[in-house]
Write an enzyme that holds these catalytic residues in place. Structure first.
Site, mmCIF file in Angstrom:
data_model
loop_
_atom_site.group_PDB
_atom_site.id
_atom_site.type_symbol
_atom_site.label_atom_id
_atom_site.label_comp_id
_atom_site.label_asym_id
_atom_site.label_seq_id
_atom_site.Cartn_x
_atom_site.Cartn_y
_atom_site.Cartn_z
ATOM 1 N N HIS A 397 0.733 -1.227 -0.084
ATOM 2 C CA HIS A 397 -0.010 -0.116 -0.092
ATOM 3 C C HIS A 397 0.822 1.067 -0.008
ATOM 4 O O HIS A 397 0.325 2.470 -0.136
ATOM 5 C CB HIS A 397 -0.874 -0.069 1.387
ATOM 6 C CG HIS A 397 -0.422 0.652 2.426
ATOM 7 N ND1 HIS A 397 0.765 -0.039 2.982
ATOM 8 C CD2 HIS A 397 -0.827 1.743 3.242
ATOM 9 C CE1 HIS A 397 1.050 0.700 4.235
ATOM 10 N NE2 HIS A 397 0.212 1.706 4.243
ATOM 11 N N ALA A 399 5.440 2.664 0.643
ATOM 12 C CA ALA A 399 6.864 2.546 0.518
ATOM 13 C C ALA A 399 7.021 1.744 1.885
ATOM 14 O O ALA A 399 8.026 0.973 1.959
ATOM 15 C CB ALA A 399 7.376 3.752 0.318
HETATM 16 P P1 5GP Z 1 -0.468 4.921 5.416
HETATM 17 O O1 5GP Z 1 -1.773 4.559 4.841
HETATM 18 O O2 5GP Z 1 0.174 3.624 5.824
HETATM 19 O O3 5GP Z 1 -0.451 5.970 6.239
HETATM 20 O O4 5GP Z 1 0.424 5.562 3.909
HETATM 21 C C1 5GP Z 1 0.649 4.839 2.878
HETATM 22 C C2 5GP Z 1 1.713 5.070 2.153
HETATM 23 O O5 5GP Z 1 1.610 6.470 1.696
HETATM 24 C C3 5GP Z 1 2.853 5.147 2.845
HETATM 25 O O6 5GP Z 1 3.391 3.945 2.996
HETATM 26 C C4 5GP Z 1 3.768 6.067 2.305
HETATM 27 O O7 5GP Z 1 4.600 5.416 1.250
HETATM 28 C C5 5GP Z 1 2.833 7.117 1.206
HETATM 29 N N1 5GP Z 1 2.961 8.689 1.668
HETATM 30 C C6 5GP Z 1 2.956 9.007 2.479
HETATM 31 N N2 5GP Z 1 3.021 10.271 2.757
HETATM 32 C C7 5GP Z 1 2.927 10.737 1.281
HETATM 33 C C8 5GP Z 1 2.820 11.854 0.479
HETATM 34 O O8 5GP Z 1 2.945 12.904 0.991
HETATM 35 N N3 5GP Z 1 2.804 11.506 -0.801
HETATM 36 C C9 5GP Z 1 2.975 10.395 -1.423
HETATM 37 N N4 5GP Z 1 2.662 10.149 -2.600
HETATM 38 N N5 5GP Z 1 2.928 9.254 -0.763
HETATM 39 C C10 5GP Z 1 3.031 9.236 0.411
HETATM 40 MN MN MN Z 2 -3.700 5.375 4.418
#
Ligand code: 5GP
Ligand code: MN
Ligand code: MN
Length: 474
Positions: A397, A399
């Site tokens: 989902h 990085a």
């Molecule tokens: P989560 O749902 O776990 O909070 O985040 C999902 C994914 O969004 C993270 O694993 C990270 O790779 C990505 N992410 C977090 N902040 C940003 C952002 O500002 N821009 C983008 N394109 N991806 C992000």
């Molecule tokens: Mn999320």
């Protein structure tokens, strides 16, 4: 721990069941990823594999890391009769997910107005922890939203009817039961519809930097240098409060159901218990809340584009969640079965031909949207035929964090990161520099490596890589 993993193929590692585990676990990733897995993540995967009614194999995605009870990047499927449902297996931000919109614009069209667009988006779309917006849901409206999801929103004139076919489950979860949502959760949501939230949530304008599969990209409606908009957020205070209330209820009730929890945080209840069904109704309402929220934000984004770039035509490419539990059919030992599939920090990735896909995606599989970071790339993938058998049609989902939020705050300064990204032509707007530090690109693993591993594992395929132009952070 790592010694217990046997490499099956370049990016697939099996942990055969032992001790209390009822099924095997599969870990996806190249050797570097597997070597960096921490003990908590591995033991959390083992805990999931020890729960009653778990079937097939428990999966850990290449971006997996430890979470509350159940690992983030974890997938666990449970038998419809004997299985459990776990509030920890869905997570605190119920139905957190990403939707991507195409705009009909090219990168060049934004050159002179990107800062203006960023300012406008930042002004119009409420962001920040606990921050609400102009939409106030009064009286029955809140329950109607919880029942109808994105289709409720479209019925209110928020968005276009054709958006709905491009949302997981056509924009509505049928198991939703607003009566099972705690009052406090509803109260928190009355003024939060159409708001982004904080931290990891973002609204990003991106461009298509590379296409890996022309036919799929064409079917998805994207070409090189196209401008797209991605919205990442979830069910705001409502989902959080549902999880907060149901977790202790499940933990407390477990012994009465004869369930010995492998860890106190991995609370669950039998799917066929009153508590299990109550949670399911509340979670379904949480899913609808997230879908309605992303729909409402989309409406605001469309208005901002109309004001700055009136030639833009914002169409929904796809909306997919990564914190859910869905009832889905899979083959177990050659027999078709209905299962409850938990995906926590894992994206559904349906393969070609799946009956739930809209006609235009049947041939190529579901569009899968993966965030990277505000300074690196994000990806659009497609589901594979094999993923049903390998990972219950799921993939990564994002990085995946390498650094806790606390550590990132210590290591990075938000305003410095904003300046640094600005030098690379990426505009950041935020109400919280602390949030930027926590979400610094270096707080995350290398997204390109995660995606390579995902593809090599056979659970999704690359279609396009996106680069940020501007990012609104909560
Ligand atoms: P989560 O749902 O776990 O909070 O985040 C999902 C994914 O969004 C993270 O694993 C990270 O790779 C990505 N992410 C977090 N902040 C940003 C952002 O500002 N821009 C983008 N394109 N991806 C992000
Ligand atoms: Mn999320
Ligand atoms: Mn979230």
């Amino acid at each position: 721990n790592i010694k217990l993993l046997k490499q099956e193929s370049p990016c697939r590692w099996r942990m055969e069941k032992y001790g209390p585990m009822r099924v095997d676990a599969l870990f996806f990733g190249n050797k570097d990823i597997i070597l960096e897995l921490d003990d908590t993540t591995v033991s959390q995967v083992r805990d999931v594999a020890s729960l009653p009614g778990v079937v097939g194999q428990v999966c850990a995605m290449p971006d997996a890391h430890s979470g509350y009870g159940f690992p983030i990047g974890g997938v666990g499927a449970f038998d419809e009769k004997h299985g459990v449902i776990s509030a920890g297996g869905v997570g605190f931000d119920i139905s957190c997910g990403v939707r991507t919109l195409t705009t009909g614009l090219k990168k060049q069209d934004l050159i002179t107005c990107d800062a203006k667009l960023a300012d406008l988006l930042f002004k119009r779309i409420p962001s920040g922890a606990g921050v609400g917006g102009d939409i106030i849901l009064e009286g029955d409206q809140l329950d109607e939203m919880l029942l109808g999801g994105a289709s409720w929103a479209v019925g209110q004139g928020v968005g276009k009817p054709e958006d709905l076919g491009r949302i997981e489950g056509n924009g509505r979860n049928n198991f939703a039961d607003p009566c099972k949502v705690p009052l406090k959760a509803k109260q928190r949501m009355r003024n939060q519809m159409g708001s982004l939230g904080s931290g990891n949530h973002y609204l990003e304008v991106q461009y298509v930097e590379e296409i890996y599969d022309k036919a799929k990209a064409a079917a998805f409606g994207i070409g090189i240098d196209d401008v797209v908009v991605s919205i990442h957020c979830g069910s705001r205070g409502l989902g959080h409060q549902i999880a907060k209330d149901y977790l202790p209820m499940m933990a407390k009730a477990a012994p009465g159901f004869g369930i010995k929890l492998p860890h106190k945080d991995i609370a669950c209840a039998p799917i066929n218990s009153e508590l299990g069904r109550d949670y399911l109704g509340a979670m379904g309402a949480g899913i609808n809340c997230a879908l309605a929220n992303r729909q409402a934000i989309t409406h605001l984004v469309r208005e901002c584009f109309t004001d700055t770039l009136p030639q833009a035509d914002l169409r929904l490419l796809y909306d997919v969640s990564h914190n859910t539990c869905h009832r889905e059919e899979f083959k177990i030992n050659g027999k078709k079965k209905n299962l409850w599939v938990h995906r926590k920090g894992a994206t559904r990735a349906l393969g070609p031909g799946h009956p739930e896909l809209p006609r235009e995606f049947k041939k190529h599989g579901q569009p899968v949207i993966i965030g990277g970071s505000m300074g690196t790339a994000s990806y659009i993938l497609s589901g594979t035929k094999d993923s049903a058998e390998i990972s219950f049609s799921s993939c990564c989902h994002g990085a995946g964090r390498v650094m806790s939020r606390a550590k990132a705050r210590k290591n990075f300064k938000g305003n410095k990161i904003q300046k640094e990204l600005g030098r690379h032509g990426i505009i950041i707007r935020t109400g919280s520099f602390k949030g930027i530090a926590e979400e610094a690109p270096l707080a995350y693993k290398d997204v390109d490596m995660i995606i390579e591993s995902t593809q090599t594992a056979g659970i999704a395929e690359k279609v396009a890589r996106l680069r940020p132009i501007l990012c609104i952070k909560g």
